[in-house]
Design a protein around this motif. Structure first.
Motif, PDB file in Angstrom:
ATOM      1  N   LEU A 197     -43.836 -33.856  20.553  1.00 26.06           N
ATOM      2  CA  LEU A 197     -42.308 -33.546  19.807  1.00 26.06           C
ATOM      3  C   LEU A 197     -41.187 -34.617  20.409  1.00 26.06           C
ATOM      4  CD1 LEU A 197     -42.740 -29.818  20.119  1.00 26.06           C
ATOM      5  CD2 LEU A 197     -42.706 -31.015  18.237  1.00 26.06           C
ATOM      6  N   LEU A 198     -41.845 -35.172  21.805  1.00 30.97           N
ATOM      7  CA  LEU A 198     -40.609 -35.942  22.399  1.00 30.97           C
ATOM      8  C   LEU A 198     -40.846 -37.696  21.999  1.00 30.97           C
ATOM      9  CD1 LEU A 198     -40.559 -33.974  25.551  1.00 30.97           C
ATOM     10  CD2 LEU A 198     -38.814 -34.240  24.092  1.00 30.97           C
ATOM     11  N   ALA A 199     -42.084 -37.942  21.506  1.00 26.91           N
ATOM     12  CA  ALA A 199     -42.255 -39.292  21.566  1.00 26.91           C
ATOM     13  C   ALA A 199     -40.977 -40.063  20.822  1.00 26.91           C
ATOM     14  CB  ALA A 199     -43.595 -39.260  20.374  1.00 26.91           C
ATOM     15  N   GLY A 200     -40.683 -41.246  21.598  1.00 26.53           N
ATOM     16  CA  GLY A 200     -39.715 -42.124  21.090  1.00 26.53           C
ATOM     17  C   GLY A 200     -38.458 -41.562  21.555  1.00 26.53           C
ATOM     18  N   SER A 201     -38.171 -40.616  22.332  1.00 23.01           N
ATOM     19  CA  SER A 201     -36.974 -40.012  22.913  1.00 23.01           C
ATOM     20  C   SER A 201     -36.382 -40.594  23.986  1.00 23.01           C
ATOM     21  CB  SER A 201     -36.929 -38.636  23.320  1.00 23.01           C
ATOM     22  OG  SER A 201     -37.255 -37.722  22.220  1.00 23.01           O
ATOM     23  N   THR A 202     -35.172 -40.800  24.262  1.00 21.66           N
ATOM     24  CA  THR A 202     -34.629 -41.280  25.484  1.00 21.66           C
ATOM     25  C   THR A 202     -33.872 -40.153  26.389  1.00 21.66           C
ATOM     26  OG1 THR A 202     -34.106 -43.310  24.317  1.00 21.66           O
ATOM     27  CG2 THR A 202     -32.835 -42.945  26.368  1.00 21.66           C
ATOM     28  N   ILE A 203     -34.072 -40.221  27.692  1.00 15.23           N
ATOM     29  CA  ILE A 203     -33.645 -39.128  28.515  1.00 15.23           C
ATOM     30  C   ILE A 203     -32.520 -39.697  29.327  1.00 15.23           C
ATOM     31  CG2 ILE A 203     -34.036 -37.395  30.383  1.00 15.23           C
ATOM     32  CD1 ILE A 203     -35.921 -37.309  27.624  1.00 15.23           C
ATOM     33  N   ASP A 204     -31.278 -39.122  29.207  1.00 17.37           N
ATOM     34  CA  ASP A 204     -29.999 -39.689  29.844  1.00 17.37           C
ATOM     35  C   ASP A 204     -29.769 -38.669  30.841  1.00 17.37           C
ATOM     36  OD1 ASP A 204     -28.230 -41.400  30.968  1.00 17.37           O
ATOM     37  OD2 ASP A 204     -27.026 -41.451  28.882  1.00 17.37           O
ATOM     38  N   PHE A 205     -28.572 -39.106  31.642  1.00 20.18           N
ATOM     39  CA  PHE A 205     -27.758 -38.045  32.464  1.00 20.18           C
ATOM     40  C   PHE A 205     -26.550 -38.370  32.008  1.00 20.18           C
ATOM     41  CE2 PHE A 205     -25.774 -36.216  36.312  1.00 20.18           C
ATOM     42  CZ  PHE A 205     -26.310 -35.241  36.495  1.00 20.18           C
ATOM     43  N   VAL A 206     -25.761 -37.135  31.568  1.00 16.62           N
ATOM     44  CA  VAL A 206     -24.381 -37.487  31.530  1.00 16.62           C
ATOM     45  C   VAL A 206     -23.389 -36.604  32.520  1.00 16.62           C
ATOM     46  CG1 VAL A 206     -24.613 -38.285  29.133  1.00 16.62           C
ATOM     47  CG2 VAL A 206     -24.386 -35.767  29.628  1.00 16.62           C
ATOM     48  N   GLU A 207     -22.351 -37.022  32.740  1.00 16.19           N
ATOM     49  CA  GLU A 207     -21.232 -36.208  33.308  1.00 16.19           C
ATOM     50  C   GLU A 207     -19.919 -36.341  32.589  1.00 16.19           C
ATOM     51  OE1 GLU A 207     -21.522 -36.668  37.876  1.00 16.19           O
ATOM     52  OE2 GLU A 207     -22.370 -38.576  37.247  1.00 16.19           O
ATOM     53  N   ASP A 208     -19.418 -35.387  32.277  1.00 18.57           N
ATOM     54  CA  ASP A 208     -18.252 -35.046  31.526  1.00 18.57           C
ATOM     55  C   ASP A 208     -17.254 -33.906  32.312  1.00 18.57           C
ATOM     56  OD1 ASP A 208     -19.158 -32.894  30.419  1.00 18.57           O
ATOM     57  OD2 ASP A 208     -19.884 -34.155  28.638  1.00 18.57           O
ATOM     58  N   LEU A 209     -16.225 -33.700  31.362  1.00 18.84           N
ATOM     59  CA  LEU A 209     -15.295 -32.571  31.731  1.00 18.84           C
ATOM     60  C   LEU A 209     -15.927 -31.184  31.775  1.00 18.84           C
ATOM     61  CD1 LEU A 209     -11.852 -33.570  30.177  1.00 18.84           C
ATOM     62  CD2 LEU A 209     -12.570 -33.924  32.631  1.00 18.84           C
ATOM     63  N   VAL A 210     -17.020 -30.836  30.877  1.00 18.08           N
ATOM     64  CA  VAL A 210     -17.767 -29.749  30.906  1.00 18.08           C
ATOM     65  C   VAL A 210     -18.720 -29.508  31.739  1.00 18.08           C
ATOM     66  CG1 VAL A 210     -19.207 -28.445  29.113  1.00 18.08           C
ATOM     67  CG2 VAL A 210     -17.374 -29.906  28.371  1.00 18.08           C
ATOM     68  N   GLY A 211     -19.325 -30.727  32.432  1.00 20.83           N
ATOM     69  CA  GLY A 211     -20.137 -30.317  33.446  1.00 20.83           C
ATOM     70  C   GLY A 211     -21.218 -31.700  33.313  1.00 20.83           C
ATOM     71  N   SER A 212     -22.388 -31.651  34.189  1.00 17.24           N
ATOM     72  CA  SER A 212     -23.371 -32.741  34.083  1.00 17.24           C
ATOM     73  C   SER A 212     -24.594 -32.125  33.807  1.00 17.24           C
ATOM     74  CB  SER A 212     -23.360 -33.386  35.492  1.00 17.24           C
ATOM     75  OG  SER A 212     -23.563 -32.367  36.538  1.00 17.24           O
ATOM     76  N   ALA A 213     -25.542 -32.830  32.868  1.00 15.53           N
ATOM     77  CA  ALA A 213     -26.767 -32.485  32.596  1.00 15.53           C
ATOM     78  C   ALA A 213     -27.590 -33.493  32.223  1.00 15.53           C
ATOM     79  CB  ALA A 213     -26.571 -31.418  31.532  1.00 15.53           C
ATOM     80  N   PHE A 214     -29.166 -33.362  32.076  1.00 16.16           N
ATOM     81  CA  PHE A 214     -29.856 -34.434  31.535  1.00 16.16           C
ATOM     82  C   PHE A 214     -29.821 -34.080  30.201  1.00 16.16           C
ATOM     83  CE2 PHE A 214     -31.652 -34.387  35.776  1.00 16.16           C
ATOM     84  CZ  PHE A 214     -31.755 -35.416  35.992  1.00 16.16           C
ATOM     85  N   THR A 215     -29.751 -35.152  29.400  1.00 13.90           N
ATOM     86  CA  THR A 215     -29.566 -35.075  27.804  1.00 13.90           C
ATOM     87  C   THR A 215     -30.936 -35.679  27.246  1.00 13.90           C
ATOM     88  OG1 THR A 215     -28.314 -37.073  27.570  1.00 13.90           O
ATOM     89  CG2 THR A 215     -27.385 -34.771  27.800  1.00 13.90           C
ATOM     90  N   VAL A 216     -31.492 -35.270  25.818  1.00 19.47           N
ATOM     91  CA  VAL A 216     -32.560 -35.981  25.227  1.00 19.47           C
ATOM     92  C   VAL A 216     -31.953 -36.373  23.915  1.00 19.47           C
ATOM     93  CG1 VAL A 216     -34.669 -35.472  24.094  1.00 19.47           C
ATOM     94  CG2 VAL A 216     -34.062 -34.233  26.394  1.00 19.47           C
ATOM     95  N   LYS A 217     -32.106 -37.785  23.450  1.00 22.56           N
ATOM     96  CA  LYS A 217     -32.121 -38.426  22.254  1.00 22.56           C
ATOM     97  C   LYS A 217     -33.243 -38.243  21.920  1.00 22.56           C
ATOM     98  CE  LYS A 217     -30.048 -41.806  19.789  1.00 22.56           C
ATOM     99  NZ  LYS A 217     -29.240 -43.404  19.816  1.00 22.56           N
ATOM    100  N   ASN A 218     -33.550 -37.391  20.832  1.00 23.99           N
ATOM    101  CA  ASN A 218     -34.862 -37.080  20.200  1.00 23.99           C
ATOM    102  C   ASN A 218     -34.899 -37.540  18.558  1.00 23.99           C
ATOM    103  OD1 ASN A 218     -37.374 -36.158  19.491  1.00 23.99           O
ATOM    104  ND2 ASN A 218     -37.381 -34.439  20.229  1.00 23.99           N
ATOM    105  N   PRO A 219     -35.488 -38.684  18.392  1.00 19.35           N
ATOM    106  CA  PRO A 219     -35.629 -39.000  17.194  1.00 19.35           C
ATOM    107  C   PRO A 219     -36.296 -38.075  16.232  1.00 19.35           C
ATOM    108  CG  PRO A 219     -36.837 -40.511  18.191  1.00 19.35           C
ATOM    109  CD  PRO A 219     -36.334 -39.778  19.286  1.00 19.35           C
TER     110      PRO A 219
END
Length: 115
Positions: free
Chosen positions: A79-101
């Motif tokens: 289900l994750l093939a081709g995805s990119t995992i990032d870590f973002v920090e913004d005003l709402v908070g910080s979290a690992f994110t998944v860009k899943n095609p």
């Protein structure tokens, strides 16, 4: 026909790797790896799960980026093939994110998806 390893690859950004290194430092365990899994549930059908782990199983695939290992079980990898995992920090908070095609829709919080 089975997908090649390259087609099933999941990428980890430098920013995400930096965060994992920091978490390893805070935990005092240089062996920790970032584990990403997919489970049923969530508002869109599937949910992403992130954890730190220092062990793998024979069902796991490992990807090494920027001095960090990303571990994903083979069922989740489908289900994750081709995805990119990032870590973002913004005003709402910080979290690992998944860009899943493979996701056809995601929920507003970004932690669940459907295919």
């Amino acid at each position: 026909m089975e997908a090649t390893v390259l087609e099933r690859q999941v990428l980890l950004t430098e920013n995400a790797a930096r965060r994992v290194k920091k978490l390893r430092e805070l935990e005092g365990n240089p062996e920790l790896m970032l584990r990403l899994s997919v489970s049923g549930g969530g508002c869109s059908g599937f949910s992403y799960g992130f954890s730190l782990d220092d062990k793998t199983t024979e069902d796991d695939q490992k990807f090494d980026y920027h001095g960090v290992t990303l571990v994903i079980d083979t069922v989740s990898l489908d289900l994750l093939a081709g995805s990119t995992i990032d870590f973002v920090e913004d005003l709402v908070g910080s979290a690992f994110t998944v860009k899943n095609p493979n996701a056809t829709s995601t929920c507003g919080c970004g932690s669940s998806f459907s295919v």
